[in-house]
Scaffold this motif. Structure first.
Motif, short mmCIF file in Angstrom:
data_model
loop_
_atom_site.label_atom_id
_atom_site.label_comp_id
_atom_site.label_asym_id
_atom_site.label_seq_id
_atom_site.Cartn_x
_atom_site.Cartn_y
_atom_site.Cartn_z
N THR A 182 -14.52 -23.40 -15.82
CA THR A 182 -14.09 -24.30 -14.75
C THR A 182 -13.08 -25.33 -15.24
O THR A 182 -12.18 -25.72 -14.50
N SER A 183 -13.19 -25.77 -16.46
CA SER A 183 -12.32 -26.83 -16.96
C SER A 183 -10.87 -26.38 -17.13
O SER A 183 -9.94 -27.08 -16.73
N THR A 226 -9.05 -25.57 -13.70
CA THR A 226 -8.85 -26.81 -12.95
C THR A 226 -7.71 -27.62 -13.55
O THR A 226 -6.84 -28.12 -12.82
N TRP A 251 -8.56 -32.96 -17.54
CA TRP A 251 -9.38 -31.75 -17.48
C TRP A 251 -9.18 -30.87 -18.71
O TRP A 251 -10.13 -30.26 -19.22
#
Length: 78
Positions: free
Chosen positions: A36-37, A40, A67
């Motif tokens: 996810t990091s 994003t 992020w």
């Protein structure tokens, strides 16, 4: 200068709010997964070019960098 900041005040406030929340995650010991990091951070960097208000674009770039810092912290945490 003031026009640059106030062109999209709601978008700027939202981006700054997200920046504050990401900074809290950076300071915490538990990190979100890389899956996810990384997307994003990259998506926020790409979105930087799509905002019409320059201040919102800069804030989006800041969020993207934050992020990616979070992703790096997770990577070295393993």
């Amino acid at each position: 200068m003031l026009e640059w900041l106030l062109a999209d005040p709601v978008g700027l406030l939202v981006q700054l709010f997200f920046a504050v929340t990401v900074v809290m995650m950076i300071r915490d010991t538990q990190k979100p997964p890389l899956i996810t990091s990384i997307p994003t951070g990259l998506a926020l960097m790409v979105l930087t070019t799509s905002f019409t208000a320059p201040a919102v674009g800069v804030a989006s770039a800041l969020n993207g960098v934050l992020w990616l810092i979070l992703a790096y912290q997770r990577y070295v945490q393993k």
